[in-house]
Design a protein around this motif. Structure first.
Motif, mmCIF file in Angstrom:
data_model
loop_
_atom_site.group_PDB
_atom_site.id
_atom_site.type_symbol
_atom_site.label_atom_id
_atom_site.label_comp_id
_atom_site.label_asym_id
_atom_site.label_seq_id
_atom_site.Cartn_x
_atom_site.Cartn_y
_atom_site.Cartn_z
ATOM 1 N N ILE A 69 -108.311 26.433 22.122
ATOM 2 C CA ILE A 69 -108.731 25.027 22.108
ATOM 3 C C ILE A 69 -107.543 24.113 22.403
ATOM 4 O O ILE A 69 -107.653 23.166 23.181
ATOM 5 C CB ILE A 69 -109.405 24.679 20.763
ATOM 6 C CG1 ILE A 69 -110.704 25.480 20.591
ATOM 7 C CG2 ILE A 69 -109.660 23.188 20.639
ATOM 8 C CD1 ILE A 69 -111.759 25.221 21.661
ATOM 9 N N LEU A 70 -106.396 24.404 21.802
ATOM 10 C CA LEU A 70 -105.204 23.587 22.046
ATOM 11 C C LEU A 70 -104.711 23.670 23.486
ATOM 12 O O LEU A 70 -104.040 22.756 23.962
ATOM 13 C CB LEU A 70 -104.076 23.985 21.094
ATOM 14 C CG LEU A 70 -104.177 23.438 19.686
ATOM 15 C CD1 LEU A 70 -103.075 24.021 18.811
ATOM 16 C CD2 LEU A 70 -104.103 21.922 19.684
ATOM 17 N N SER A 71 -105.052 24.744 24.178
ATOM 18 C CA SER A 71 -104.605 24.890 25.565
ATOM 19 C C SER A 71 -105.406 24.027 26.538
ATOM 20 O O SER A 71 -105.008 23.862 27.687
ATOM 21 C CB SER A 71 -104.667 26.354 25.998
ATOM 22 O OG SER A 71 -106.009 26.762 26.184
ATOM 23 N N LEU A 72 -106.517 23.469 26.076
ATOM 24 C CA LEU A 72 -107.338 22.618 26.948
ATOM 25 C C LEU A 72 -106.674 21.271 27.139
ATOM 26 O O LEU A 72 -106.236 20.637 26.178
ATOM 27 C CB LEU A 72 -108.736 22.430 26.348
ATOM 28 C CG LEU A 72 -109.546 23.690 26.070
ATOM 29 C CD1 LEU A 72 -110.884 23.318 25.454
ATOM 30 C CD2 LEU A 72 -109.749 24.489 27.336
ATOM 31 N N HIS A 73 -106.612 20.830 28.374
ATOM 32 C CA HIS A 73 -106.031 19.520 28.671
ATOM 33 C C HIS A 73 -106.869 18.435 28.004
ATOM 34 O O HIS A 73 -108.084 18.380 28.182
ATOM 35 C CB HIS A 73 -105.989 19.290 30.182
ATOM 36 C CG HIS A 73 -105.442 17.959 30.560
ATOM 37 N ND1 HIS A 73 -104.103 17.678 30.488
ATOM 38 C CD2 HIS A 73 -106.045 16.830 30.970
ATOM 39 C CE1 HIS A 73 -103.903 16.427 30.855
ATOM 40 N NE2 HIS A 73 -105.076 15.885 31.150
ATOM 41 N N GLY A 74 -106.226 17.594 27.214
ATOM 42 C CA GLY A 74 -106.925 16.509 26.529
ATOM 43 C C GLY A 74 -107.053 16.737 25.039
ATOM 44 O O GLY A 74 -107.444 15.837 24.306
ATOM 45 N N ILE A 75 -106.716 17.955 24.588
ATOM 46 C CA ILE A 75 -106.817 18.246 23.160
ATOM 47 C C ILE A 75 -105.423 18.465 22.599
ATOM 48 O O ILE A 75 -104.639 19.253 23.123
ATOM 49 C CB ILE A 75 -107.687 19.489 22.903
ATOM 50 C CG1 ILE A 75 -109.106 19.204 23.367
ATOM 51 C CG2 ILE A 75 -107.656 19.879 21.430
ATOM 52 C CD1 ILE A 75 -110.099 20.268 23.101
ATOM 53 N N GLY A 76 -105.139 17.740 21.518
ATOM 54 C CA GLY A 76 -103.847 17.867 20.867
ATOM 55 C C GLY A 76 -104.003 18.321 19.430
ATOM 56 O O GLY A 76 -105.114 18.480 18.925
ATOM 57 N N LYS A 77 -102.862 18.513 18.783
ATOM 58 C CA LYS A 77 -102.857 18.994 17.398
ATOM 59 C C LYS A 77 -103.575 18.037 16.444
ATOM 60 O O LYS A 77 -104.074 18.462 15.417
ATOM 61 C CB LYS A 77 -101.427 19.207 16.931
ATOM 62 C CG LYS A 77 -100.745 20.368 17.610
ATOM 63 C CD LYS A 77 -99.336 20.559 17.101
ATOM 64 C CE LYS A 77 -98.687 21.719 17.819
ATOM 65 N NZ LYS A 77 -97.308 21.942 17.361
ATOM 66 N N ALA A 78 -103.640 16.768 16.779
ATOM 67 C CA ALA A 78 -104.300 15.783 15.912
ATOM 68 C C ALA A 78 -105.798 16.037 15.796
ATOM 69 O O ALA A 78 -106.426 15.618 14.818
ATOM 70 C CB ALA A 78 -104.046 14.372 16.431
ATOM 71 N N SER A 79 -106.379 16.738 16.748
ATOM 72 C CA SER A 79 -107.814 17.029 16.714
ATOM 73 C C SER A 79 -108.154 18.208 15.799
ATOM 74 O O SER A 79 -109.295 18.326 15.345
ATOM 75 C CB SER A 79 -108.325 17.348 18.118
ATOM 76 O OG SER A 79 -108.148 16.255 18.979
ATOM 77 N N LEU A 80 -107.186 19.075 15.558
ATOM 78 C CA LEU A 80 -107.464 20.292 14.792
ATOM 79 C C LEU A 80 -108.006 20.049 13.392
ATOM 80 O O LEU A 80 -108.952 20.730 12.988
ATOM 81 C CB LEU A 80 -106.222 21.180 14.738
ATOM 82 C CG LEU A 80 -105.916 21.938 16.023
ATOM 83 C CD1 LEU A 80 -104.669 22.787 15.852
ATOM 84 C CD2 LEU A 80 -107.076 22.782 16.471
ATOM 85 N N PRO A 81 -107.465 19.106 12.605
ATOM 86 C CA PRO A 81 -108.035 18.894 11.269
ATOM 87 C C PRO A 81 -109.519 18.524 11.310
ATOM 88 O O PRO A 81 -110.310 19.010 10.492
ATOM 89 C CB PRO A 81 -107.191 17.763 10.687
ATOM 90 C CG PRO A 81 -105.885 17.862 11.402
ATOM 91 C CD PRO A 81 -106.236 18.313 12.791
ATOM 92 N N ALA A 82 -109.919 17.708 12.268
ATOM 93 C CA ALA A 82 -111.333 17.328 12.393
ATOM 94 C C ALA A 82 -112.173 18.545 12.767
ATOM 95 O O ALA A 82 -113.277 18.733 12.237
ATOM 96 C CB ALA A 82 -111.497 16.225 13.428
ATOM 97 N N PHE A 83 -111.659 19.375 13.667
ATOM 98 C CA PHE A 83 -112.382 20.588 14.058
ATOM 99 C C PHE A 83 -112.512 21.545 12.877
ATOM 100 O O PHE A 83 -113.582 22.095 12.632
ATOM 101 C CB PHE A 83 -111.674 21.303 15.211
ATOM 102 C CG PHE A 83 -111.685 20.549 16.513
ATOM 103 C CD1 PHE A 83 -112.697 19.666 16.842
ATOM 104 C CD2 PHE A 83 -110.669 20.735 17.429
ATOM 105 C CE1 PHE A 83 -112.714 18.985 18.050
ATOM 106 C CE2 PHE A 83 -110.664 20.064 18.638
ATOM 107 C CZ PHE A 83 -111.680 19.183 18.947
#
Length: 96
Positions: A69-83
């Motif tokens: 998921i982190l390797s996708l362009h547009g997704i950063g570490k800040a999104s992980l807690p929500a996921f």
């Protein structure tokens, strides 16, 4: 030098100003934002990246590793807690 902002009207009749060549209407983009579900928890770049790769349900998200998921362009570490929170609430986890 800054490009001047020019007035535009999208096919749906929304009036907006843009300085570049991008034809995307910001009003239409705002209307497309989900109001519920895990996609509503993240910003447009992350949501668009997931949708581009067909990840539109929490089950599909669970089928991937965090690294994928982190390797996708547009997704950063800040999104992980929500996921992680959304997956936990659904009784799921990222793939190991």
């Amino acid at each position: 030098m800054l490009t001047p902002r020019t007035p535009r009207i999208c096919p749906q009749g929304h009036k907006y100003y843009k300085s570049g060549d991008c034809p995307t209407c910001p009003v239409c983009e705002k209307l497309k934002e989900p109001t519920s579900g895990f996609l509503a928890l993240v910003g447009n770049p992350a949501r668009n990246a997931l949708l581009h790769y067909g990840i539109d349900t929490i089950e599909k998200l669970a089928g991937h590793t965090e690294k994928e998921i982190l390797s996708l362009h547009g997704i950063g570490k800040a999104s992980l807690p929500a996921f992680r929170k959304a997956l936990e609430e659904a009784g799921l986890n990222f793939k190991s």
